[in-house]
Design a protein around this motif. Sequence first.
Motif, PDB file in Angstrom:
ATOM      1  N   HIS A   1       4.799  24.671  11.336  1.00  0.00           N
ATOM      2  CA  HIS A   1       6.130  24.130  11.015  1.00  0.00           C
ATOM      3  C   HIS A   1       7.214  25.175  11.251  1.00  0.00           C
ATOM      4  N   GLY A   2       6.846  26.434  11.081  1.00  0.00           N
ATOM      5  CA  GLY A   2       7.807  27.498  11.364  1.00  0.00           C
ATOM      6  C   GLY A   2       8.846  27.718  10.287  1.00  0.00           C
ATOM      7  N   ARG A   3       8.652  27.158   9.120  1.00  0.00           N
ATOM      8  CA  ARG A   3       9.636  27.379   8.057  1.00  0.00           C
ATOM      9  C   ARG A   3       9.619  28.843   7.623  1.00  0.00           C
ATOM     10  N   CYS A   4       8.436  29.460   7.627  1.00  0.00           N
ATOM     11  CA  CYS A   4       8.335  30.850   7.164  1.00  0.00           C
ATOM     12  C   CYS A   4       9.130  31.778   8.080  1.00  0.00           C
TER      13      CYS A   4
ATOM     14  N   CYS B   1       6.827  26.164   2.783  1.00  0.00           N
ATOM     15  CA  CYS B   1       5.753  25.870   3.737  1.00  0.00           C
ATOM     16  C   CYS B   1       5.150  24.509   3.396  1.00  0.00           C
TER      17      CYS B   1
ATOM     18  N   CYS C   1      -2.195  26.485   8.227  1.00  0.00           N
ATOM     19  CA  CYS C   1      -0.935  26.567   8.974  1.00  0.00           C
ATOM     20  C   CYS C   1      -0.979  25.627  10.170  1.00  0.00           C
TER      21      CYS C   1
HETATM   22  S1  SF4 Z   1       5.695  27.466   7.254  1.00  0.00           S
HETATM   23 FE1  SF4 Z   1       4.677  29.127   8.346  1.00  0.00          FE
HETATM   24  S2  SF4 Z   1       2.677  29.245   7.391  1.00  0.00           S
HETATM   25 FE2  SF4 Z   1       3.524  27.296   6.788  1.00  0.00          FE
HETATM   26  S3  SF4 Z   1       2.706  25.901   8.285  1.00  0.00           S
HETATM   27 FE3  SF4 Z   1       4.665  26.594   8.993  1.00  0.00          FE
HETATM   28  S4  SF4 Z   1       4.268  28.319  10.358  1.00  0.00           S
HETATM   29 FE4  SF4 Z   1       2.454  27.929   9.137  1.00  0.00          FE
END
Ligand code: SF4
Lengths: 63, 413
Positions: free
Chosen positions: A13-16, A54, A10
């Motif tokens: 990116h904060g997509r989750c 992600c 991780c």
């Molecule tokens: S989408 Fe969530 S799990 Fe994936 S890198 Fe971003 S913050 Fe981390």
Amino acid sequence: MKLRVDLDKCTGHGRCYDLAPELFDEDEAGHCVLLHAKVPAGLEPKARVAADNCPEEAIQTTA
Amino acid sequence: MTEPEQPETKPASRPNPDPESGEVNLFSAEFAGCPQPVYRGLVQKCPVAHQTFTGGKVLSRYEDVLWALRNPQIFSSEMEMQLALGTERPMIPQQIDPPGQTKYRKVLDPRFSKKRMLELAPDVRRHANELIDSFIDAGSCEFDQAFAVPLPCTAFLSLMGLPQSELPFLLRLKDGIIRPQTLLDGEPTMEESQACRVQTGKDIYAYFEEVIDERVRKPGSDMVSYLLETEIGGHKLSREDILDVSFLLILAGLDTVTATLGCNIAYLASNPAQRERLVADPALLPAAVEELMRWEAPVTAVPRIVREDFTLHGVAFKAGEMVSLQIGAANLDDEEFGDALNVDLGRVRNRHMAFGGGPHRCLGSHLARMELQVAMEVWHERVSSYSIAPGETPVYSPGIREVTHLPLVWPAA
Ligand code: SF4
Ligand code: HEM
């Protein structure tokens, strides 16, 4: 359905937590905090969307 | 010949039909205006190409770019200083590698988290409305100057705690580094552009030296005050560290969101069916912002320098060589996106790379996403039916794709 996050992958990116705030939160640095290792009934599609978006492939779902 | 041992994630070999034919100039205005056909050619026909303008190799497939971004021990960000953009030392954290880079990210990431950035959203919304108030009745505007420049730059300056009155000066500093051609007469040579960068670099250091002096005397809640009290491993950041972070923040914060807004609105102005879909269904907005980032990739590429020899797709890479990771091309790879040429504003699975990936993932991505969401939402609430002014053509600048001339018209009230 179960969820696993590999925090070594991780990078925040904060997509989750954008796409599935019911399942993920952010820590102080914006990295992923898993709220439910066992996905509550009905949220399976959201779990899949989060895993699919992600960019670091840090999120895994298992049946 | 045996291949040197590689991390197991190295992508499988693909034919590179004719590396010699893969000569591309990725810094021309034509390319900046319409890069997608070039990207497709690279992804499908030439996974390892050669960049004619700056020299060096080009990687374009999604899998290859991702592999490079995630393996800084092979693809380093620690550039030779003669290639630098007018800096005297590496910019922090972009031009240093982990583990050093990680320590800086630990202290910077919390200042740029999504939660913090959302606190700025009401101000951005109010400012977007004020800007639109000032030109909506005219039925036309030049989008770059009227909206795309002032909106994100104002938000960024308040985040940094720098006075708004200094925006024109700071924009000149930023342009002196990123697009010196816009400040110089005629068509400057490479040497003239570089001289402009070096002088501008000195001006940027001098400006932040003064800011640091002021904040030492009178600390506030601004970014430089924060950096002054920040410790890494029990040591305060040095004055040079603070200069090297501030230099990067000015370049990254004053250019990219402007460029992205211009690219997005230019696309929608030229594709009325897509614009109508978005206006009819505002719930699409978050996905649409991601999809336009994928398609437009305003930051087209990131540079790396090879640290150890390896072979990829039959091509030998040597330590010391420059490689351009073509984010925009990776975003058009069918192997990742299935139907990459289809701009689907509701795309459900979108792991685009517009903000990079791996340890150097854009520090400002949460700020940028917030600004883009708010700006695109307010714009389409107020100016829903717009198009490129008749007889005009948008002008894109090479490098980071800012649409420096974007005349729009809409039915006046
Ligand atoms: S989408 Fe969530 S799990 Fe994936 S890198 Fe971003 S913050 Fe981390
Ligand atoms: C839509 C707008 C933006 C895009 C497309 C974008 C794109 C990128 C990309 C691709 C990288 C990776 C660079 C690399 O790997 O070498 C990056 C890094 C960076 N970005 Fe952004 N960016 C944007 C907005 C911003 C903003 C507003 C800021 C201001 C705070 C910012 C600050 C940074 C910093 C500091 C880095 C370096 C991070 C590191 O090396 O650890 N970016 N950006």
